[in-house]
Write an enzyme that holds these catalytic residues in place. Structure first.
Site, PDB file in Angstrom:
ATOM      1  N   GLY A  39       0.573  -0.944  -0.127  1.00 17.02           N
ATOM      2  CA  GLY A  39       0.016  -0.341  -0.220  1.00 17.02           C
ATOM      3  C   GLY A  39       0.552   1.117   0.031  1.00 17.02           C
TER       4      GLY A  39
ATOM      5  N   SER B 246       1.237   3.533  -2.792  1.00 19.82           N
ATOM      6  CA  SER B 246       0.782   4.514  -3.550  1.00 19.82           C
ATOM      7  C   SER B 246       0.515   5.859  -3.172  1.00 19.82           C
ATOM      8  CB  SER B 246       0.171   3.887  -4.663  1.00 19.82           C
ATOM      9  OG  SER B 246      -0.972   3.170  -4.269  1.00 19.82           O
TER      10      SER B 246
ATOM     11  N   GLY C 269      -0.772   8.326   1.401  1.00 16.49           N
ATOM     12  CA  GLY C 269      -0.915   8.191   2.472  1.00 16.49           C
ATOM     13  C   GLY C 269      -0.177   7.557   3.851  1.00 16.49           C
ATOM     14  N   ILE C 270       0.067   6.843   4.402  1.00 23.30           N
ATOM     15  CA  ILE C 270       1.182   6.830   4.900  1.00 23.30           C
ATOM     16  C   ILE C 270       2.357   5.403   4.636  1.00 23.30           C
ATOM     17  CG2 ILE C 270       1.401   5.339   7.031  1.00 23.30           C
ATOM     18  CD1 ILE C 270      -1.504   5.795   8.203  1.00 23.30           C
ATOM     19  N   GLY C 271       1.746   5.052   3.857  1.00 21.92           N
ATOM     20  CA  GLY C 271       2.774   3.940   2.632  1.00 21.92           C
ATOM     21  C   GLY C 271       3.659   5.159   1.871  1.00 21.92           C
TER      22      GLY C 271
ATOM     23  N   SER D 255      -4.083   0.134  14.543  1.00 22.40           N
ATOM     24  CA  SER D 255      -4.936   1.454  14.508  1.00 22.40           C
ATOM     25  C   SER D 255      -4.758   1.598  15.943  1.00 22.40           C
ATOM     26  CB  SER D 255      -6.381   1.419  13.226  1.00 22.40           C
ATOM     27  OG  SER D 255      -6.833   1.845  14.084  1.00 22.40           O
TER      28      SER D 255
ATOM     29  N   TYR E 180     -13.599  -2.930  11.636  1.00 21.76           N
ATOM     30  CA  TYR E 180     -12.357  -2.300  11.229  1.00 21.76           C
ATOM     31  C   TYR E 180     -11.533  -2.849  12.235  1.00 21.76           C
ATOM     32  CZ  TYR E 180      -8.486   0.929  10.725  1.00 21.76           C
ATOM     33  OH  TYR E 180      -7.339   2.064   9.977  1.00 21.76           O
TER      34      TYR E 180
HETATM   35  P1  NAI Z   1      -4.516   5.222   2.183  1.00 22.77           P
HETATM   36  O1  NAI Z   1      -5.984   4.396   1.859  1.00 22.77           O
HETATM   37  O2  NAI Z   1      -4.277   6.263   1.843  1.00 22.77           O
HETATM   38  O3  NAI Z   1      -3.975   4.290   1.537  1.00 22.77           O
HETATM   39  C1  NAI Z   1      -3.721   2.268   1.465  1.00 22.77           C
HETATM   40  C2  NAI Z   1      -2.963   2.052   0.439  1.00 22.77           C
HETATM   41  O4  NAI Z   1      -3.831   0.458   1.124  1.00 22.77           O
HETATM   42  C3  NAI Z   1      -3.762   2.618  -0.483  1.00 22.77           C
HETATM   43  O5  NAI Z   1      -2.213   2.570  -1.450  1.00 22.77           O
HETATM   44  C4  NAI Z   1      -4.748   1.174  -0.970  1.00 22.77           C
HETATM   45  O6  NAI Z   1      -4.431   1.082  -2.573  1.00 22.77           O
HETATM   46  C5  NAI Z   1      -3.424   0.054  -0.117  1.00 22.77           C
HETATM   47  N1  NAI Z   1      -4.464  -1.438  -0.634  1.00 22.77           N
HETATM   48  C6  NAI Z   1      -6.054  -1.640  -0.254  1.00 22.77           C
HETATM   49  N2  NAI Z   1      -6.329  -2.595  -0.304  1.00 22.77           N
HETATM   50  C7  NAI Z   1      -5.388  -2.768  -0.708  1.00 22.77           C
HETATM   51  C8  NAI Z   1      -5.294  -4.980  -1.492  1.00 22.77           C
HETATM   52  N3  NAI Z   1      -5.659  -5.496  -1.629  1.00 22.77           N
HETATM   53  N4  NAI Z   1      -3.541  -5.094  -1.763  1.00 22.77           N
HETATM   54  C9  NAI Z   1      -2.686  -3.954  -2.350  1.00 22.77           C
HETATM   55  N5  NAI Z   1      -2.880  -2.713  -1.778  1.00 22.77           N
HETATM   56  C10 NAI Z   1      -3.944  -2.350  -1.201  1.00 22.77           C
HETATM   57  O7  NAI Z   1      -5.153   5.037   3.705  1.00 22.77           O
HETATM   58  P2  NAI Z   1      -3.766   5.594   5.072  1.00 22.77           P
HETATM   59  O8  NAI Z   1      -4.363   5.455   5.925  1.00 22.77           O
HETATM   60  O9  NAI Z   1      -2.677   5.685   4.384  1.00 22.77           O
HETATM   61  O10 NAI Z   1      -3.482   3.474   5.224  1.00 22.77           O
HETATM   62  C11 NAI Z   1      -2.554   2.857   5.988  1.00 22.77           C
HETATM   63  C12 NAI Z   1      -2.930   2.118   7.020  1.00 22.77           C
HETATM   64  O11 NAI Z   1      -2.653   2.948   7.830  1.00 22.77           O
HETATM   65  C13 NAI Z   1      -4.334   1.103   6.752  1.00 22.77           C
HETATM   66  O12 NAI Z   1      -3.618   0.357   7.839  1.00 22.77           O
HETATM   67  C14 NAI Z   1      -4.781   2.019   7.904  1.00 22.77           C
HETATM   68  O13 NAI Z   1      -5.901   0.696   8.707  1.00 22.77           O
HETATM   69  C15 NAI Z   1      -4.115   2.607   8.600  1.00 22.77           C
HETATM   70  N6  NAI Z   1      -4.619   3.325   9.752  1.00 22.77           N
HETATM   71  C16 NAI Z   1      -4.361   4.885   9.119  1.00 22.77           C
HETATM   72  C17 NAI Z   1      -5.639   5.322  10.233  1.00 22.77           C
HETATM   73  C18 NAI Z   1      -5.636   6.888   9.460  1.00 22.77           C
HETATM   74  O14 NAI Z   1      -6.614   7.856  10.437  1.00 22.77           O
HETATM   75  N7  NAI Z   1      -5.369   7.679   8.051  1.00 22.77           N
HETATM   76  C19 NAI Z   1      -5.786   5.438  11.554  1.00 22.77           C
HETATM   77  C20 NAI Z   1      -5.097   4.009  11.671  1.00 22.77           C
HETATM   78  C21 NAI Z   1      -4.661   3.343  10.660  1.00 22.77           C
END
Ligand code: NAI
Length: 233
Positions: free
Chosen positions: A8, A10, A12-14, A128, A141
């Site tokens: 993941g 592409s 956000g956090i990744g 989380s 979730y």
């Molecule tokens: P985001 O929605 O910006 O990024 C999520 C990434 O995961 C995207 O690049 C998406 O394409 C990828 N992804 C989703 N399903 C996939 C799959 N089946 N195969 C490959 N890639 C896949 O969200 P964010 O915030 O960057 O989330 C990253 C992590 O942080 C997640 O695990 C989320 O649960 C966790 N998190 C985020 C919080 C927030 O407030 N944003 C709070 C707590 C945890």
């Protein structure tokens, strides 16, 4: 220089994490599901759906052909559903569980053997704070992240004797696309509920992952590290 694999990556956090590690001189493979939007020196995108073990096996193979064995695995890909517990059906349950927990399971199953063979490695999961405390209207979730936390603690015990550290970073509210359902006033309210008075940034989480991956964290394993501005103390 190490090979870092992050799912993941592409956005956000990744994406913040991929850029930080590459900027420190490491080789980064990131898995994307839909589009390889992040580009950069020492950053290589590989298509992968983390819910599919065959896709994970194929993509890990490509990553290792390119940069050699994975020394740091960061399982970050995740999705969230907001709604009453009764709003969701079995298909929703499977999708969120297969992504948030299944992704960690598929990635670790593929990479642990080479880490054990080499007697070293670091595994990090992005969990989380809701997995620790539970969230109304995010029950599914929260449950997936609770599973992540338990798996991390168990793997740490199982893999410590093989020289492998396993930890989770447990973010609070981080301003990414995952928050796109929230209005500006929702975000202001969440910032007001946070003792440090702001939402977290992707870089707040990336910096913690970077610390946990390195030798300064060499005695830390089996921990769920909260990065939440004091929201959950
Ligand atoms: P985001 O929605 O910006 O990024 C999520 C990434 O995961 C995207 O690049 C998406 O394409 C990828 N992804 C989703 N399903 C996939 C799959 N089946 N195969 C490959 N890639 C896949 O969200 P964010 O915030 O960057 O989330 C990253 C992590 O942080 C997640 O695990 C989320 O649960 C966790 N998190 C985020 C919080 C927030 O407030 N944003 C709070 C707590 C945890």
């Amino acid at each position: 220089m190490s090979h870092i694999l992050i799912s993941g990556g592409s956005r956000g956090i990744g994406a913040a994490t991929a850029k930080l590690f590459a900027g420190k001189g490491h080789n980064v493979t990131y898995f994307f599901k839909n589009a390889p939007v992040l580009q950069g020196e020492r950053i290589t995108p590989v298509q992968c759906d983390v819910t599919d073990p065959l896709s994970v096996a194929d993509s890990v193979g490509k990553a290792c052909d390119n940069y050699g064995r994975v020394e740091v695995l960061i399982s970050n890909a995740g999705i969230s559903y907001t709604g009453l517990a009764t709003d969701f059906d079995f298909k929703d349950y499977r999708m969120i569980m297969d992504t948030n927990f299944g992704g960690l399971f598929n990635l670790t199953s593929e990479i642990i053997p080479s880490m054990v063979h080499n007697g070293s490695g670091v595994i990090l999961a992005v969990s989380s704070m809701w997995g620790q405390t539970g969230a109304s209207c995010e029950a599914l979730y929260s449950a997936t992240k609770g599973a992540v936390d338990s798996y991390v603690k168990s793997l740490a015990k199982e893999l410590g004797p093989s020289g492998i550290r396993v930890n989770a970073v447990s973010p609070g509210v981080i301003d990414t696309d995952m928050m796109s359902e929230y209005t500006d006033s929702d975000k202001t309210a969440l910032a007001d509920d946070t003792p440090l008075g702001r939402l977290g940034t992707p870089d707040d989480i990336a910096q913690t992952l970077y610390f946990l991956s390195g030798s300064r964290a060499s005695f830390i394993t089996g921990q769920i590290i909260g990065v939440n501005g004091g929201f959950l103390a």
